[in-house]
Design a protein around this motif. Sequence first.
Motif, PDB file in Angstrom:
ATOM      1  N   UNK A 195      -0.435  22.422  -9.594  1.00 57.76           N
ATOM      2  CA  UNK A 195      -1.704  22.582 -10.279  1.00 57.76           C
ATOM      3  C   UNK A 195      -1.503  22.575 -11.780  1.00 57.76           C
ATOM      4  N   UNK A 196      -2.466  22.015 -12.489  1.00 52.77           N
ATOM      5  CA  UNK A 196      -2.371  21.965 -13.943  1.00 52.77           C
ATOM      6  C   UNK A 196      -3.457  21.079 -14.484  1.00 52.77           C
ATOM      7  N   UNK A 197      -3.264  20.580 -15.698  1.00 52.42           N
ATOM      8  CA  UNK A 197      -4.245  19.697 -16.304  1.00 52.42           C
ATOM      9  C   UNK A 197      -4.357  18.410 -15.509  1.00 52.42           C
ATOM     10  N   UNK A 198      -5.513  17.812 -15.503  1.00 52.81           N
ATOM     11  CA  UNK A 198      -5.753  16.569 -14.766  1.00 52.81           C
ATOM     12  C   UNK A 198      -4.966  15.445 -15.419  1.00 52.81           C
ATOM     13  N   UNK A 199      -3.922  14.891 -14.753  1.00 52.80           N
ATOM     14  CA  UNK A 199      -3.099  13.853 -15.375  1.00 52.80           C
ATOM     15  C   UNK A 199      -3.723  12.477 -15.197  1.00 52.80           C
ATOM     16  N   UNK A 200      -3.222  11.549 -15.988  1.00 52.49           N
ATOM     17  CA  UNK A 200      -3.605  10.154 -15.779  1.00 52.49           C
ATOM     18  C   UNK A 200      -3.020   9.680 -14.460  1.00 52.49           C
ATOM     19  N   UNK A 201      -3.712   8.805 -13.721  1.00 47.52           N
ATOM     20  CA  UNK A 201      -3.163   8.294 -12.459  1.00 47.52           C
ATOM     21  C   UNK A 201      -1.803   7.639 -12.674  1.00 47.52           C
ATOM     22  N   UNK A 202      -0.847   8.043 -11.865  1.00 45.99           N
ATOM     23  CA  UNK A 202       0.504   7.498 -12.002  1.00 45.99           C
ATOM     24  C   UNK A 202       0.544   6.078 -11.453  1.00 45.99           C
ATOM     25  N   UNK A 203       1.378   5.225 -12.051  1.00 41.34           N
ATOM     26  CA  UNK A 203       1.488   3.860 -11.527  1.00 41.34           C
ATOM     27  C   UNK A 203       2.115   3.861 -10.144  1.00 41.34           C
ATOM     28  N   UNK A 204       1.745   2.882  -9.337  1.00 40.37           N
ATOM     29  CA  UNK A 204       2.275   2.796  -7.975  1.00 40.37           C
ATOM     30  C   UNK A 204       3.771   2.549  -8.011  1.00 40.37           C
ATOM     31  N   UNK A 205       4.482   3.229  -7.122  1.00 42.00           N
ATOM     32  CA  UNK A 205       5.921   3.036  -7.024  1.00 42.00           C
ATOM     33  C   UNK A 205       6.234   1.676  -6.415  1.00 42.00           C
ATOM     34  N   UNK A 206       7.275   1.035  -6.933  1.00 41.33           N
ATOM     35  CA  UNK A 206       7.754  -0.218  -6.369  1.00 41.33           C
ATOM     36  C   UNK A 206       8.907   0.114  -5.434  1.00 41.33           C
TER      37      UNK A 206
ATOM     38  N   UNK B  37       0.827  -1.205   0.000  1.00 38.28           N
ATOM     39  CA  UNK B  37       0.000   0.000   0.000  1.00 38.28           C
ATOM     40  C   UNK B  37       0.859   1.252   0.000  1.00 38.28           C
ATOM     41  N   UNK B  38       2.058   1.166   0.547  1.00 34.77           N
ATOM     42  CA  UNK B  38       2.952   2.325   0.627  1.00 34.77           C
ATOM     43  C   UNK B  38       3.239   2.906  -0.757  1.00 34.77           C
ATOM     44  N   UNK B  39       3.573   2.053  -1.720  1.00 32.76           N
ATOM     45  CA  UNK B  39       3.893   2.537  -3.053  1.00 32.76           C
ATOM     46  C   UNK B  39       2.726   3.235  -3.710  1.00 32.76           C
ATOM     47  N   UNK B  40       1.530   2.683  -3.560  1.00 33.16           N
ATOM     48  CA  UNK B  40       0.338   3.276  -4.167  1.00 33.16           C
ATOM     49  C   UNK B  40      -0.016   4.603  -3.501  1.00 33.16           C
ATOM     50  N   UNK B  41       0.009   4.619  -2.162  1.00 35.35           N
ATOM     51  CA  UNK B  41      -0.337   5.840  -1.437  1.00 35.35           C
ATOM     52  C   UNK B  41       0.657   6.955  -1.750  1.00 35.35           C
ATOM     53  N   UNK B  42       1.933   6.633  -1.796  1.00 31.11           N
ATOM     54  CA  UNK B  42       2.948   7.639  -2.080  1.00 31.11           C
ATOM     55  C   UNK B  42       2.724   8.273  -3.442  1.00 31.11           C
ATOM     56  N   UNK B  43       2.406   7.447  -4.431  1.00 31.83           N
ATOM     57  CA  UNK B  43       2.152   7.967  -5.768  1.00 31.83           C
ATOM     58  C   UNK B  43       0.918   8.857  -5.801  1.00 31.83           C
ATOM     59  N   UNK B  44      -0.140   8.443  -5.141  1.00 32.48           N
ATOM     60  CA  UNK B  44      -1.372   9.237  -5.148  1.00 32.48           C
ATOM     61  C   UNK B  44      -1.182  10.565  -4.422  1.00 32.48           C
ATOM     62  N   UNK B  45      -0.413  10.561  -3.340  1.00 38.11           N
ATOM     63  CA  UNK B  45      -0.141  11.808  -2.637  1.00 38.11           C
ATOM     64  C   UNK B  45       0.691  12.759  -3.487  1.00 38.11           C
TER      65      UNK B  45
END
Length: 231
Positions: free
Chosen positions: A197-208, A109-117
Motif C-alpha cells: 500500500x502507498x501512493x498510486x503509482x504509474x502503471x508499470x510496463x508489461x514484463x517481457x 498477455x502473461x507479461x501484462x497480467x503479471x505486471x498488473x497483479x
Amino acid sequence: MTATTQNGTPEAPRIAVRGEAHIEADPELARIGITVTARGTDRRSALDDLTRRNTHVLDLIKSYGDAIDKIATGALSITPELTKRGRGERIRTYHGRVHITAHLTDFTALGELTTRLADLDLTSVEGPWWSLRPTSPVHAQARQQAVREAVKRAREYAEALDTTLAALIDIADIGADDMATTDHAMPRGMMRAAAFAGAEPEPAPALDLEPQRQRVRAQVNARFTMHPPTL
C-alpha cells in the motif's frame, strides 16, 4: 511367454535393447502463483478485506478471457498475531492470506497480467512455470522416436552379425510419461514481485517474459529375435 522364448535359443537368438528420445519444444502453458494478503484489527475486518482483494484479483485475471486456461484457488488462512509484551495473550492483529494459481496460453498477455497483479496492494506473484499440456503431441512424438531408435539399434546389432531381425518379442514402456519432465523447481526467467500500500503509482510496463523450451524424454525397452547368424 515361455522361459525359452524370453531367453532366446540358438535357433532364435534374442536381442534386448533400449530406445531413447530427447525432444525440445516450445511451452504451451505458463503458470503463475498469486498470493493475496490482508490485515485487520479483528477477524471480520481481515476477512472482509481479504475477500475484497481476492475478488479484485480474480476479476482482473478473468478479464483476459481466452488467454486464461484455468484458475484455481488454493489455501485460505486467517491467522491471529499475538502481542509480545504484557500479561496474558492478546491478539494484536489478524493476517489473512489466500493463494491463487492461473494458467495462461497467451504469453503476450502473461507479461501484462503479471505486471498488473504485482502492482496491487499486498499482493505477491511467483513464476512463471512453463509446461506442455499432458495431451501435447510432443509426448507421443518422443515415445514414437524412442521405439524407432530401439528398432534401429537392434538392427545394427543384427547387421554386425550379418543377419536380420526375425520378430518382436515385446516393447516395455519404462516411464516415457513420468520422465517427460520440465524444470518446475527453478524455471528460467522466474519472477518474484510484491506490491504494498502507498501512493498510486504509474502503471508499470508489461514484463517481457521469454518462454523456456521444454525438454521431453522417452525410454523403452525392446526385445527381438533374429535369424541365427553364421559364426
